[in-house]
Design a protein around this motif. Structure first.
Motif, PDB file in Angstrom:
ATOM      1  N   ASN A   1      34.861  32.444  50.092  1.00  0.00           N
ATOM      2  CA  ASN A   1      35.864  31.407  49.860  1.00  0.00           C
ATOM      3  C   ASN A   1      36.163  31.298  48.364  1.00  0.00           C
ATOM      4  O   ASN A   1      35.269  30.951  47.591  1.00  0.00           O
ATOM      5  CB  ASN A   1      35.358  30.076  50.412  1.00  0.00           C
ATOM      6  N   PRO A   2      37.403  31.569  47.946  1.00  0.00           N
ATOM      7  CA  PRO A   2      37.731  31.464  46.513  1.00  0.00           C
ATOM      8  C   PRO A   2      37.407  30.082  45.927  1.00  0.00           C
ATOM      9  O   PRO A   2      37.015  29.976  44.772  1.00  0.00           O
ATOM     10  CB  PRO A   2      39.234  31.731  46.470  1.00  0.00           C
ATOM     11  N   GLY A   3      37.549  29.035  46.727  1.00  0.00           N
ATOM     12  CA  GLY A   3      37.230  27.689  46.254  1.00  0.00           C
ATOM     13  C   GLY A   3      35.776  27.537  45.865  1.00  0.00           C
ATOM     14  O   GLY A   3      35.448  26.797  44.928  1.00  0.00           O
TER      15      GLY A   3
ATOM     16  N   ILE B   1      35.425  29.039  42.422  1.00  0.00           N
ATOM     17  CA  ILE B   1      35.987  28.126  41.425  1.00  0.00           C
ATOM     18  C   ILE B   1      35.032  26.966  41.186  1.00  0.00           C
ATOM     19  O   ILE B   1      34.756  26.597  40.041  1.00  0.00           O
ATOM     20  CB  ILE B   1      37.382  27.637  41.852  1.00  0.00           C
ATOM     21  N   ALA B   2      34.507  26.382  42.262  1.00  0.00           N
ATOM     22  CA  ALA B   2      33.579  25.252  42.132  1.00  0.00           C
ATOM     23  C   ALA B   2      32.331  25.647  41.353  1.00  0.00           C
ATOM     24  O   ALA B   2      31.812  24.853  40.553  1.00  0.00           O
ATOM     25  CB  ALA B   2      33.203  24.726  43.512  1.00  0.00           C
ATOM     26  N   ALA B   3      31.854  26.867  41.556  1.00  0.00           N
ATOM     27  CA  ALA B   3      30.653  27.329  40.846  1.00  0.00           C
ATOM     28  C   ALA B   3      30.924  27.572  39.368  1.00  0.00           C
ATOM     29  O   ALA B   3      29.996  27.595  38.555  1.00  0.00           O
ATOM     30  CB  ALA B   3      30.122  28.605  41.497  1.00  0.00           C
ATOM     31  N   HIS B   4      32.193  27.740  39.027  1.00  0.00           N
ATOM     32  CA  HIS B   4      32.570  28.034  37.629  1.00  0.00           C
ATOM     33  C   HIS B   4      33.761  27.166  37.231  1.00  0.00           C
ATOM     34  O   HIS B   4      34.745  27.665  36.678  1.00  0.00           O
ATOM     35  CB  HIS B   4      32.909  29.520  37.484  1.00  0.00           C
TER      36      HIS B   4
ATOM     37  N   HIS C   1      43.190  36.074  44.527  1.00  0.00           N
ATOM     38  CA  HIS C   1      43.197  34.678  44.988  1.00  0.00           C
ATOM     39  C   HIS C   1      42.990  33.718  43.810  1.00  0.00           C
ATOM     40  O   HIS C   1      43.699  32.724  43.687  1.00  0.00           O
ATOM     41  CB  HIS C   1      42.095  34.438  46.022  1.00  0.00           C
ATOM     42  N   ILE C   2      42.023  34.033  42.964  1.00  0.00           N
ATOM     43  CA  ILE C   2      41.723  33.164  41.817  1.00  0.00           C
ATOM     44  C   ILE C   2      42.939  33.088  40.896  1.00  0.00           C
ATOM     45  O   ILE C   2      43.319  32.010  40.430  1.00  0.00           O
ATOM     46  CB  ILE C   2      40.477  33.647  41.046  1.00  0.00           C
TER      47      ILE C   2
END
Length: 122
Positions: free
Chosen positions: A15-17, A20-23, A56-57
């Motif tokens: 999951n791209p989200g 993103i949440a991890a970074h 995606h990012i």
């Protein structure tokens, strides 16, 4: 380099989200670069093949940068299979706007559409 960091983990997720949440700090920095990020991402999309996590990012960063209320948000991201798919739909929208209003008005009124077509060399 920011994209490399964001895409580095969490390896257990697709999951791209989650990436993103991890970074979040790196993603926020990518977004804060505004037009520089847009131009970089559009150039990568123009080369084609951005069908993985990085695509995606990049698409999500572009959507975060481009103001709400512009036509880019008319493209529901949920319907896009890849970041490349999102950009290709956005580029088609940009072509349509250019055909309706001309190049000069597109540049003045829809600068992100203009940048997409510029990256594509059309």
């Amino acid at each position: 380099a920011l994209l490399d960091i964001i895409c580095s983990s969490p390896a257990q997720s697709s999951n791209p989200g989650d990436y993103i949440a991890a970074h979040q700090e790196e993603f926020d920095r990518l977004v804060s670069l505004g037009t520089r990020t847009i131009r970089y991402c559009f150039a990568e999309f123009a080369r084609g093949g951005q069908i993985g996590l990085e695509g995606h990012i990049m698409a999500l960063a572009c959507r975060e940068i481009i103001p709400v209320g512009t036509h880019v948000h008319d493209i529901p991201y949920e319907s896009c299979l890849t970041g490349q798919d999102w950009f290709d739909q956005f580029a088609q929208l940009a072509r349509s706007h250019r055909d309706e209003m001309g190049q000069l008005e597109l540049e003045e009124r829809h600068s992100y559409c203009f940048m997409a077509l510029e990256a594509l060399g059309i």
